[in-house]
Structure formats: C-alpha cells, structure tokens
Design a protein around this motif. Sequence first.
Motif, PDB file in Angstrom:
ATOM      1  N   VAL A  11       0.876  -1.170   0.000  1.00  0.00           N
ATOM      2  CA  VAL A  11       0.000   0.000   0.000  1.00  0.00           C
ATOM      3  C   VAL A  11       0.913   1.219   0.000  1.00  0.00           C
ATOM      4  N   ILE A  12       0.857   1.974  -1.069  1.00  0.00           N
ATOM      5  CA  ILE A  12       1.743   3.122  -1.262  1.00  0.00           C
ATOM      6  C   ILE A  12       0.914   4.357  -1.591  1.00  0.00           C
ATOM      7  N   ASP A 171      10.814   8.463  12.478  1.00  0.00           N
ATOM      8  CA  ASP A 171       9.427   8.499  12.018  1.00  0.00           C
ATOM      9  C   ASP A 171       9.233   7.701  10.733  1.00  0.00           C
ATOM     10  N   TYR A 172      10.276   7.652   9.926  1.00  0.00           N
ATOM     11  CA  TYR A 172      10.208   6.960   8.636  1.00  0.00           C
ATOM     12  C   TYR A 172      11.537   6.271   8.357  1.00  0.00           C
ATOM     13  N   VAL A 173      11.492   5.292   7.474  1.00  0.00           N
ATOM     14  CA  VAL A 173      12.695   4.745   6.856  1.00  0.00           C
ATOM     15  C   VAL A 173      12.780   5.352   5.460  1.00  0.00           C
ATOM     16  N   GLY A 174      13.979   5.699   5.029  1.00  0.00           N
ATOM     17  CA  GLY A 174      14.177   6.210   3.679  1.00  0.00           C
ATOM     18  C   GLY A 174      14.950   5.196   2.857  1.00  0.00           C
ATOM     19  N   SER A 175      14.300   4.585   1.870  1.00  0.00           N
ATOM     20  CA  SER A 175      14.953   3.576   1.043  1.00  0.00           C
ATOM     21  C   SER A 175      14.172   3.395  -0.249  1.00  0.00           C
ATOM     22  N   PRO A 186       7.393   0.639   9.673  1.00  0.00           N
ATOM     23  CA  PRO A 186       6.007   1.133   9.666  1.00  0.00           C
ATOM     24  C   PRO A 186       5.684   2.009   8.461  1.00  0.00           C
ATOM     25  N   TYR A 187       6.591   2.938   8.156  1.00  0.00           N
ATOM     26  CA  TYR A 187       6.403   3.840   7.015  1.00  0.00           C
ATOM     27  C   TYR A 187       7.742   4.007   6.312  1.00  0.00           C
ATOM     28  N   THR A 188       7.760   3.754   5.016  1.00  0.00           N
ATOM     29  CA  THR A 188       8.988   3.881   4.232  1.00  0.00           C
ATOM     30  C   THR A 188       8.795   4.919   3.143  1.00  0.00           C
ATOM     31  N   GLU A 202       3.243   1.794   3.381  1.00  0.00           N
ATOM     32  CA  GLU A 202       2.699   1.617   4.722  1.00  0.00           C
ATOM     33  C   GLU A 202       2.574   0.132   5.078  1.00  0.00           C
ATOM     34  N   PHE A 203       3.198  -0.244   6.182  1.00  0.00           N
ATOM     35  CA  PHE A 203       3.280  -1.639   6.611  1.00  0.00           C
ATOM     36  C   PHE A 203       1.932  -2.194   7.073  1.00  0.00           C
ATOM     37  N   GLU A 204       1.336  -1.592   8.090  1.00  0.00           N
ATOM     38  CA  GLU A 204       0.086  -2.121   8.644  1.00  0.00           C
ATOM     39  C   GLU A 204      -1.029  -2.114   7.597  1.00  0.00           C
TER      40      GLU A 204
END
Length: 328
Positions: A11-12, A171-175, A186-188, A202-204
């Motif tokens: 889910v993006i 708060d986020y991962v950047g990749s 949780p949020y990339t 979004e992970f969940e």
Amino acid sequence: MGNADIRQLAVIEPKPFEELAGSVVAIDAHNWLYRYLTTTVKFTRSEAYTTADGEEVANLIGVVQGLPKFFEHDITPVFVFDGGVTELKDDEVQERREQRETYEEQLAEAREREDSEAAEIAALESRTQRLTDTIQETTRELLALLDVPVVEAPAEGEAQAAHMARYGDADYVGSEDYDALLLGAPYTLRGLTSKGDPECMEFEATLEEHELTWEGLVDAAILMGTDFNEGISGIGPKTAVKLIREHGDLDGALAARGESIAHADRIRAMFLDPNVTDDYDYDTDIDPDIEAAKRFVTDMWEVPAEEVERGFERIEESVVQTGLDRWT
C-alpha cells in the motif's frame, strides 16, 4: 535490492514534503549514496571528482547536492550504514560484481573506440560505480562535519533503519528498496533521491489489505523470491498471497505445490529477526560547520568549488531558515 514485485502488494500513497516537516528519517545510507553516486558520475565530468592521485570521490558532490532536500523541508536524516553482508546474500553480491566487471570491460572498449559517444561512456561509468573504502570513509567524514547523525549497523543498514522506526527512534525509513516492508518498517519513504514529492509505503495497511500477518507477508515474498533466494517458478504476488492464505504459511504452501526452498527458516529470520543493535544515540539538532565541510571537499579532496557551491549555499540557507522557523 529487494524484489520489485513486492510493489504490487504494498500500500503506497503520495507523501507531500510539507507533511514531513519536523520528522526524523532513518536513511538506508548505501542505497541513498549509491543513487547519488551513479547520478553524479553520469552527469558530471570525471575531472571534477578525480583527485591528482586518481582517487574518485563523486560521492562528495552527491552528498552536497542531495542533503539540501532534507534541510529545506525541515527533515532530519539519520544515515544508517551497512555492517557485514549476510552469507545468504553472497550470491547476489557476486552477481552484481560480475555484472560490474562486464560493464568495466565495455567501458574500456568504448573509451578506445573513436566512434564512442560521450553519453555512452557516461552511462557505462555510472554502471561501474561501487562504494569504495575511500567513498565510505569520506562520506562519513563529510556527514560528521555537517553534523548529520550516523548509525553503524551490525549487518544490513536497511534492517537497522527499520528497527529504529519500529521502536520510535525515527518516524520513517528512507529507502528505494521494497525489502523495508518485509523488515517491518512502519512507514517507508521512496523517491527521496528523485524530483518531486516522495511516496510512502505503509506496513500495517499492507497487512490489512491482504489479510496477512507480518510472517505471512514474508512467506509470500519468499515464494516470489528475495535477495536471499530464488522464488518458485510461476508464483507472482497474487498467487503467493493466495497460497499463504489457503495453506497458512510457507511450509504449507510449499508442501501443496510439492516444492522446497533451501534455508527457508533462515531467510524468514533475516526479515523477522535481523541482526540489529540498540546501541546507538544521536542528536537531531543539526549545527553544520559549513566552512570546514567546504575545505574538506574542495581543498583536501580537490573538488572544484563551483561543483558544490550551490549545494553548500542551500544547506546554509535552509539550516538558518529552519532555526528561525523553530523560534517563531
């Protein structure tokens, strides 16, 4: 690199930069740096990033050009560097090395041919890039001068970044890799090295979309193929999810298909229980020494001032403005 087919499951959503102000982003440093490195080499004359001794430091130009995007949007980047590479990833590393050697041979041939075009040579130069010891060391030194936080991962930087985000230290991962989803980030944020706003994976929401657990998502990915294994022929995203939902887990799905995957339990653990550390600490109040950073890049490493002048100006302007905004 991760399996790009995972995008079909993820889910993006678009994420405007204005919604990211004040956030901390744990950056997969090698992923981010490699993208700026290859871009710099492709669009910059080689003399600009090659010292008199023949050392190539295109990374310094890339870092100076890439960092302003964070500061201008009041985002604190925390660069997470890889430690050792897991042995299960050795095959992929070897494959990349062999591909790079092929490109290096093609580059040598192109340079010798009189009919070679500059664009062809530039493209091949970008494909032969690797993160040398000099590139890694000078990147860390430049980030230190700019007061940008760095975390050293015991293994995969992306796994460490995901761990930090799961425990609320970012708060986020950047990749750009989709493996961040399998690692439970949780949020990339993807697209931080591209023009325009990034997108957020979004992970969940992904788990809910497919009625899967984290374990189920990882099992589906293993069926499709990961950096650590080849997938089962004929199994794409939709089929993988269907098999896991029908048979409960990877073992059940493989048994139903009469298939097997070597080291399946270890591959699961790479995503569900990776080698990470809690031994890190960083300050998100950044106070860069711009003049020292300029001297490091232009005097010590011989990068022409005009190649980094605007980047340093943007860093200085944005840091000053961010500080004013926080006080008003």
